[in-house]
Scaffold this active site. Sequence first.
Site, PDB file in Angstrom:
ATOM      1  N   LYS A  91      -7.719   6.812   4.691  1.00 30.88           N
ATOM      2  CA  LYS A  91      -6.265   6.625   4.554  1.00 30.88           C
ATOM      3  C   LYS A  91      -5.928   5.160   4.221  1.00 30.88           C
ATOM      4  O   LYS A  91      -5.110   4.873   3.343  1.00 30.88           O
ATOM      5  CB  LYS A  91      -5.581   7.020   5.871  1.00 30.88           C
ATOM      6  CG  LYS A  91      -4.124   6.650   5.972  1.00 30.88           C
ATOM      7  CD  LYS A  91      -3.291   7.432   4.999  1.00 30.88           C
ATOM      8  CE  LYS A  91      -1.920   6.833   4.826  1.00 30.88           C
ATOM      9  NZ  LYS A  91      -1.002   7.646   4.077  1.00 30.88           N
ATOM     10  N   CYS A 133       4.445   1.854   4.058  1.00 36.96           N
ATOM     11  CA  CYS A 133       3.027   2.236   3.992  1.00 36.96           C
ATOM     12  C   CYS A 133       2.233   1.198   3.209  1.00 36.96           C
ATOM     13  O   CYS A 133       1.425   0.467   3.771  1.00 36.96           O
ATOM     14  CB  CYS A 133       2.877   3.584   3.311  1.00 36.96           C
ATOM     15  SG  CYS A 133       4.001   4.802   3.970  1.00 36.96           S
TER      16      CYS A 133
HETATM   17  N1  SAJ Z   1       5.234   0.627  -6.918  1.00 33.63           N
HETATM   18  C1  SAJ Z   1       5.112  -0.284  -7.954  1.00 33.63           C
HETATM   19  N2  SAJ Z   1       4.481   0.116  -9.092  1.00 33.63           N
HETATM   20  C2  SAJ Z   1       3.967   1.358  -9.237  1.00 33.63           C
HETATM   21  C3  SAJ Z   1       4.066   2.276  -8.173  1.00 33.63           C
HETATM   22  C4  SAJ Z   1       4.713   1.880  -7.019  1.00 33.63           C
HETATM   23  O1  SAJ Z   1       5.547  -1.423  -7.840  1.00 33.63           O
HETATM   24  O2  SAJ Z   1       3.419   1.653 -10.311  1.00 33.63           O
HETATM   25  C5  SAJ Z   1       5.942   0.223  -5.697  1.00 33.63           C
HETATM   26  C6  SAJ Z   1       7.171   1.102  -5.430  1.00 33.63           C
HETATM   27  O3  SAJ Z   1       8.276   0.646  -6.160  1.00 33.63           O
HETATM   28  C7  SAJ Z   1       7.335   0.933  -3.930  1.00 33.63           C
HETATM   29  C8  SAJ Z   1       5.886   0.775  -3.439  1.00 33.63           C
HETATM   30  O4  SAJ Z   1       5.121   0.449  -4.576  1.00 33.63           O
HETATM   31  O5  SAJ Z   1       8.064  -0.239  -3.629  1.00 33.63           O
HETATM   32  C9  SAJ Z   1       5.329   2.001  -2.775  1.00 33.63           C
HETATM   33  O6  SAJ Z   1       5.683   3.161  -3.493  1.00 33.63           O
HETATM   34  P1  SAJ Z   1       4.641   4.334  -3.808  1.00 33.63           P
HETATM   35  O7  SAJ Z   1       5.358   5.387  -4.556  1.00 33.63           O
HETATM   36  O8  SAJ Z   1       3.435   3.781  -4.440  1.00 33.63           O
HETATM   37  O9  SAJ Z   1       4.163   4.821  -2.375  1.00 33.63           O
HETATM   38  P2  SAJ Z   1       4.899   5.221  -1.008  1.00 33.63           P
HETATM   39  O10 SAJ Z   1       4.890   4.040  -0.115  1.00 33.63           O
HETATM   40  O11 SAJ Z   1       6.195   5.893  -1.228  1.00 33.63           O
HETATM   41  O12 SAJ Z   1       3.858   6.317  -0.483  1.00 33.63           O
HETATM   42  C10 SAJ Z   1       2.496   5.937  -0.350  1.00 33.63           C
HETATM   43  C11 SAJ Z   1       1.624   6.969  -1.057  1.00 33.63           C
HETATM   44  N3  SAJ Z   1       0.245   6.494  -1.149  1.00 33.63           N
HETATM   45  C12 SAJ Z   1      -0.424   6.472  -2.311  1.00 33.63           C
HETATM   46  O13 SAJ Z   1       0.067   6.816  -3.372  1.00 33.63           O
HETATM   47  C13 SAJ Z   1      -1.828   6.016  -2.251  1.00 33.63           C
HETATM   48  C14 SAJ Z   1       1.695   8.300  -0.288  1.00 33.63           C
HETATM   49  O14 SAJ Z   1       0.791   9.235  -0.848  1.00 33.63           O
HETATM   50  C15 SAJ Z   1       1.357   8.055   1.186  1.00 33.63           C
HETATM   51  O15 SAJ Z   1       1.458   9.263   1.931  1.00 33.63           O
HETATM   52  C16 SAJ Z   1       2.354   7.074   1.732  1.00 33.63           C
HETATM   53  O16 SAJ Z   1       2.204   5.838   1.020  1.00 33.63           O
HETATM   54  C17 SAJ Z   1       2.078   6.861   3.214  1.00 33.63           C
HETATM   55  O17 SAJ Z   1       2.847   7.411   4.023  1.00 33.63           O
HETATM   56  O18 SAJ Z   1       1.076   6.236   3.559  1.00 33.63           O
END
Ligand code: SAJ
Length: 435
Positions: free
Chosen positions: A203, A257
């Site tokens: 994780k 996260c």
């Molecule tokens: N982000 C970027 N660029 C990207 C993708 C995301 O800057 O290309 C930023 C987003 O804007 C945001 C942050 O990253 O601020 C996180 O967003 P996210 O969509 O990547 O992830 P979370 O935090 O909503 O959810 C993550 C997910 N983990 C992964 O994709 C590895 C989700 O599957 C997990 O369940 C969750 O964390 C968790 O609860 O741990």
Amino acid sequence: MKRVSVLGLGYIGLPTAILAAQAGYNVSGFDTNQEKVKKINTGNPTIFEPEITERLWETLKDNNFKAYSDLQYADYFVIAVPTPFKENKAADLSYVFAAGEAIALRLRPGNLVILESTVSVGTTEKLTLQLEELSGLKVGIDFFVAHCPERVLPGRVFKELVANDRIVGGICQRSCELAQAFYAKFVKGFIHVCDDKTAEMVKLIENSSRDVMIAFANQVAGMCEQAGLDPHHVIELANKHPRVKILKPTCGVGGHCIAIDPWFLIETFPQETTLLKAARIINDTKPFQVLETIYTKAQELRNLGVEKPHILTLGLTYKPDVDDIRESPALKIAHELLQKSSLFELQVYDPNVPQAAISDFDFKSPQSLLKGIAWADMVVVLVKHKEFLHIKEEILCDKVVIDSCGLLYDLRTRHTQDFLEGAIKTSYNLVRSDP
Ligand code: SAJ
């Protein structure tokens, strides 16, 4: 009917409780926040997530689910409490152990305790010891424990809770089997079995790898900006390579996260996490870089005689198409701008965030997106919500636009596609009407 007790009715706990109830379990939810418990029991889910309200109503109507402010006896206890970090970035696992204390008082032979919260490596073992000490029962004989980290993406929770593969890290073989059987009732993805520490590590590296990849995208954006290139175009073209998949630069990494979990590894493995630490610093610096650009452009406007430039920021949430503002870089940027009210006028617009959620801030908002844009000298795109993809680029042409997340690139790409489709349709008509 097997009874399930879910501890923590937040973004993960509540949907999990609802889904388990819909899968045929008799579910009780436990939360220390009495107000939340009351709201949930009257059909108000307290969080925004597609499908949640309808599903909650259904389970309440069918008497398969009820929220409580005291923990109910159950066959399965599912811990879905927050695991934030402290001031010094060390993991704060106090909610997990508070949950353990509550469960120990209700633990009965045959029970399975599932830890879904993200935790440092070794926490499931510590939780097991706590349960043994406080209950007097023996793990592997009287009760069972597994770490099954949640992996759902906010905004797609009900789809991903069912479709995603799950990792089940049992403290013993029987714990794995029981946890696998528990999830099999509603998970369609594959349920992979391993030990507790492996599941904890899996994780943490999932979210850390995403953080590192986003940091790379943000550095690509920095290089492209210096070179006068559009980073979104550059990345799109690089991603045409069959083995390259660069993520998207944004105004920073938020949520509860990705920006937190790498610190759990950095704390435990300080020597092996230099890359993770560098990524954290890059991503945490991003909102300040966006602020610097805003200040520079506002000064340029002042130099041109616009005494107090009107700035409109678009988006406050931590990512597109959610209502969640926790650890949001966009909110941080808007809040910083608010402190500079002597230098410019600020309005913020986010279609997903109700006024009540930002009542602690003294933000002004326009009546509508179009009115806000008409009012603004400078438009700062912080979050690419779906609604913004309908903006007509023409109404931005006399504004300074600072686009931290590639909205303009998407608008142009869409216009180009519309244009091409239009051209294809026109030539088709010409061919057809040609005698
Ligand atoms: N982000 C970027 N660029 C990207 C993708 C995301 O800057 O290309 C930023 C987003 O804007 C945001 C942050 O990253 O601020 C996180 O967003 P996210 O969509 O990547 O992830 P979370 O935090 O909503 O959810 C993550 C997910 N983990 C992964 O994709 C590895 C989700 O599957 C997990 O369940 C969750 O964390 C968790 O609860 O741990």
